[in-house]
Write a protein that holds these residues in place. Structure first.
Motif, PDB file in Angstrom:
ATOM      1  N   LEU B  89       0.838  -1.207   0.000  1.00 13.95           N
ATOM      2  CA  LEU B  89       0.000   0.000   0.000  1.00 13.95           C
ATOM      3  C   LEU B  89       0.878   1.265   0.000  1.00 13.95           C
ATOM      4  O   LEU B  89       0.686   2.162   0.812  1.00 13.95           O
ATOM      5  N   ARG B 139       0.037  -6.472  12.463  1.00  9.38           N
ATOM      6  CA  ARG B 139       0.356  -5.756  11.231  1.00  9.38           C
ATOM      7  C   ARG B 139       0.647  -6.750  10.101  1.00  9.38           C
ATOM      8  O   ARG B 139       0.203  -6.577   8.973  1.00  9.38           O
ATOM      9  N   GLU B 142      -2.448  -8.021   8.731  1.00  9.02           N
ATOM     10  CA  GLU B 142      -3.110  -7.072   7.833  1.00  9.02           C
ATOM     11  C   GLU B 142      -2.443  -7.053   6.456  1.00  9.02           C
ATOM     12  O   GLU B 142      -3.108  -6.903   5.438  1.00  9.02           O
ATOM     13  N   SER B 185     -11.841  -4.684   3.229  1.00  5.67           N
ATOM     14  CA  SER B 185     -11.388  -4.327   4.578  1.00  5.67           C
ATOM     15  C   SER B 185     -11.742  -2.905   4.994  1.00  5.67           C
ATOM     16  O   SER B 185     -11.958  -2.647   6.171  1.00  5.67           O
ATOM     17  N   ALA B 186     -11.873  -1.980   4.021  1.00  3.42           N
ATOM     18  CA  ALA B 186     -12.282  -0.614   4.384  1.00  3.42           C
ATOM     19  C   ALA B 186     -13.706  -0.656   4.948  1.00  3.42           C
ATOM     20  O   ALA B 186     -14.030   0.053   5.901  1.00  3.42           O
ATOM     21  N   GLU B 189     -13.567  -2.235   8.472  1.00  2.00           N
ATOM     22  CA  GLU B 189     -13.008  -1.267   9.431  1.00  2.00           C
ATOM     23  C   GLU B 189     -14.055  -0.223   9.798  1.00  2.00           C
ATOM     24  O   GLU B 189     -14.262   0.093  10.968  1.00  2.00           O
ATOM     25  N   MET B 590     -10.931  -1.564  -1.430  1.00  4.08           N
ATOM     26  CA  MET B 590      -9.548  -1.143  -1.198  1.00  4.08           C
ATOM     27  C   MET B 590      -8.669  -2.380  -1.254  1.00  4.08           C
ATOM     28  O   MET B 590      -8.763  -3.258  -0.411  1.00  4.08           O
TER      29      MET B 590
END
Lengths: 59, 663
Positions: B89, B139, B142, B185-186, B189, B590
């Motif tokens: 990203l 992390r 993710e 995932s956006a 979240e 995303m």
């Protein structure tokens, strides 16, 4: 062109257009934060609240 | 996620520090690393999973180079390190995993320390920073969840297990991981931040913003809502557990159902064996009684029967016995004794002791009763008659019983052979009774779990209604206060946003899954040209279906080439979608492009398929890193030549040392 579509949530009127705008903003913010990992949950909750308050109180 | 480079220090065959750069050129996005068998291809592929997740598939969990460990001496220490640089990203990351090894005073390697994992990244100011130690695992999850990593760091030699897993038995975590890669995932979240399960959400925070000091009723209603929320959370947790438990139990029930069907004959065989064993027991009983019968008859009648011939001959001889009888009829020994004692014969002649008359009379005593030979013959004949009568059926009796005894061995051997044949058939077969018990147990568990789910869903509905009533009550009360009215408005927007996003998320999720199914099928048909197509269920399990048979909806058995094609198609499909969504800036999804790291992926394919795979992969994946043996490597280079940006070769020095050299 503005639409005046409204929905009642818990007995309170919600302007659909405003809410939709907010949703887009929140998603963009989340997308950005997913890559930068700049903010934790507490900060993101605060930021979303601020976004809601600014948008809702803006006439 | 794009892999830029990797450096290995003392990791298995890689003595000292060796580095490799991967091609990140979009036009030449393939890195080929060739080597003979045993040179370290799999080790290098495993170095990725060791660095990122601290795990390898090696039996030997000691990853320190053997040459180093042998030369450490007493109380020495050495380090193993793998460092991977990547971009994810648009952020530069360096992942480092390190493990310290020490030896004791005799030079033996001690149990190694735990590995230490660090993630370094370039922050928004362009400065290097480290992810907090407590957050590194999260992390990494993710960036690339471990559940999916094995598909991106793909091992062609373990294709069997992967194929089984990809078709059924994937966990909820796997589905979540795929959803996240597909760009959802956006959404998750935003949902989590607006009104998720955690205590810290926008909606819950607004509830706390109400000024309830002035009104104890609001506080009371809020307490009730908290209680309902706590119970709802428990119910949600349990419902998710039930999903997993039901899945496991129904898989087990299916497994035992199949085993029962496979072993149904064992029941029939077991019954047959029981019958044969009872026959053998009957035979043994009859042998014992017949043997004792033979002995008994022989004891009682054997001598008579054996004497039959002699008796017969003797009686025949005795037919003329009257000729031998020289006795005087009707004269008894007492008569003669009387005459000897009175010393005077019937005729008047004197009988002198020792005289001729005396001697003659004593001779007569031997032929007249009680010593009469005729009498003895008579007695003998009567006894013979009795013995002969007794022995008359002895032969038939003994021979009948003996035939049972002698027939036993043949029958016993025959039955034993039949039992042995059944035993052989039953070898490797499972006891249907036991299987049935297990099937009933798991089937019962499934029913219990389903009943529990129905009960919980009903309870959840009931609590939901009560909770809403409390909410309405609070709203009515708070609207009396200006500040609370303001908070209630914000909360109403947050609630609307949460509900709307949730419904959109559900729709998007289905849409994305359908798109993935289409993408996977397009790639699958390109790689594997057969009359099959693939179907994805809501857990992202793949079923292979036959196109030409309308109405046939079952899964079909697969060949190795087909299995490997399914996995390629699935991963390539996920990668393709991730890449496409990534390029659309306005998309609400995303996603991120992902590399494909493959160890020995082509060995299961024929030449035609190698060509189609080599054509397809560099097109769909952002980056391809391929570890390959010499012969497959040449074919791969022939087909991917124009896409190859980096080339390496493993130079095997010995069993403990390999060097990576550029070509």
């Amino acid at each position: 062109m503005q639409t005046n579509e409204k929905e009642i949530v818990n007995g309170i009127e919600v302007e659909v257009e405003k809410a939709q705008r907010l949703i887009k903003k929140v998603i963009v913010k989340e997308k950005r934060n997913l890559s930068t990992k700049e903010f934790g949950t507490t900060e993101m909750v605060k930021k979303i609240k601020k976004m809601i308050e600014e948008e809702v109180e803006c006439y | 996620m794009l892999l830029k480079s990797m450096s290995l220090t003392n990791f298995r065959q890689f003595n000292g520090t060796q580095s490799i750069s991967f091609s990140v050129d979009p036009e030449k996005n393939v890195t080929v690393i060739m080597g003979e068998n045993g040179s370290g291809k799999t080790t290098l592929a495993q170095a990725f999973t060791w660095c990122l997740y601290g795990a390898t598939d090696f039996d030997d969990q000691i990853v320190l180079n053997k040459a180093i460990s042998q030369n450490m001496g007493s109380n020495g220490e050495a380090f193993v390190q793998v460092k991977i640089s990547m971009v994810h990203l648009n952020v530069d990351y360096t992942m480092t995993r390190e493990q310290k090894y020490t030896t004791d005073s005799t030079g033996n390697l001690k149990r190694p320390n735990n590995t230490v994992f660090k993630i370094q990244y370039k922050n928004a100011d362009g400065q290097q920073d480290f992810v907090k130690e407590s957050e590194v695992e999260l992390r990494m999850k993710e960036i690339l969840p471990k559940e999916l990593a094995k598909y991106f760091f793909f091992d062609g030699e373990r294709i069997g297990n992967m194929s089984k897993e990809i078709r059924k038995g994937k966990s909820k975590e796997f589905a979540d991981a795929v959803k996240s890669l597909l760009g959802l995932s956006a959404f998750t979240e935003a949902l989590e931040h607006l009104g998720g399960r955690s205590a810290n959400t926008v909606i819950k925070s607004y509830e706390g913003d109400y000024d309830s000091k002035s009104d104890s009723k609001i506080a009371q209603l809020r307490d009730e809502i908290s209680r309902y929320d706590a119970r709802l959370e428990q119910i949600e947790k349990r419902l998710s557990e039930i999903d997993n438990e039901e899945y496991t139990a129904s898989e087990k029930a299916k497994e035992y159902e199949v085993k029962i069907a496979e072993n149904r004959d064992s029941e029939k065989f077991a019954q047959e064996r029981a019958k044969l064993k009872s026959k053998i027991a009957g035979l043994e009983q009859s042998k014992v009684s017949s043997t004792s019968g033979v002995i008994d008859t022989f004891n009682r009648k054997g001598s008579s029967w054996m004497a039959t011939k002699m008796i017969h001959d003797a009686l025949k001889e005795l037919v003329d016995a009257d000729k031998l009888d020289t006795g005087i009829p009707d004269i008894h020994a007492r008569t003669i004794q009387f005459l000897i004692n009175r010393k005077k014969c019937l005729c008047g002649a004197s009988i002198e002791f020792g005289g001729a008359a005396y001697t003659e009379l004593n001779k007569v005593l031997d032929y007249i009763p009680p010593k009469s030979i005729g009498t003895l013959i008579g007695q003998f004949a009567r006894e013979c008659e009795l013995k002969s009568r007794g022995a008359a059926d002895a032969f038939d009796d003994i021979s009948n019983k003996f035939s049972v005894v002698s027939g036993f061995d043949a029958d016993y051997a025959d039955l034993s052979n039949q039992i042995e044949t059944i035993n052989k058939k039953l070898e490797g077969m499972l006891n249907v009774g036991e299987l049935q018990k297990k099937y009933t147990f798991y089937d019962g568990e499934v029913k219990k779990l389903r009943a529990e789910r129905v009960r919980l869903v009903e309870e959840k509905g009931g609590i939901g209604t009560k909770r809403e009533r409390c909410e309405t009550g609070i709203n009515e009360l708070v609207l009396k206060d200006d500040n609370n009215r303001r908070v209630a408005r914000f909360k109403a927007y947050a609630t609307y946003m949460y509900k709307y996003l949730f419904s959109v998320y559900k729709e998007k999720e289905t849409e994305v899954r359908e798109q993935l199914e289409e993408a996977v099928n397009t790639i699958f048909k390109e790689i594997y040209n057969g009359g099959f197509s693939l179907k994805l269920d809501d857990k992202y399990n793949i079923q292979i279906q036959v196109d030409d048979f309308e109405g046939y909806s079952g899964d079909v058995e697969t060949s190795t080439a087909q299995s490997i094609s399914v996995i390629f198609a699935f991963i390539a499909g996920v990668i393709k979608m991730a890449r496409e969504n990534n390029s659309d800036e306005n998309s609400m999804l995303m996603t991120e492009a992902y590399p494909l790291v493959m160890d020995a992926p082509l060995s299961a394919f024929d030449k035609t398929r190698i060509k189609t795979v080599c054509d397809a992969l560099p097109k769909v994946a952002e980056q391809v890193i391929i570890f390959i043996k010499d012969t497959d490597g040449e074919i791969a280079e022939d087909n991917m030549g124009s896409k190859v940006g980096m080339r390496y070769l493993f130079d095997k020095k010995n069993e403990f040392e390999t060097e990576l050299i550029g070509r």
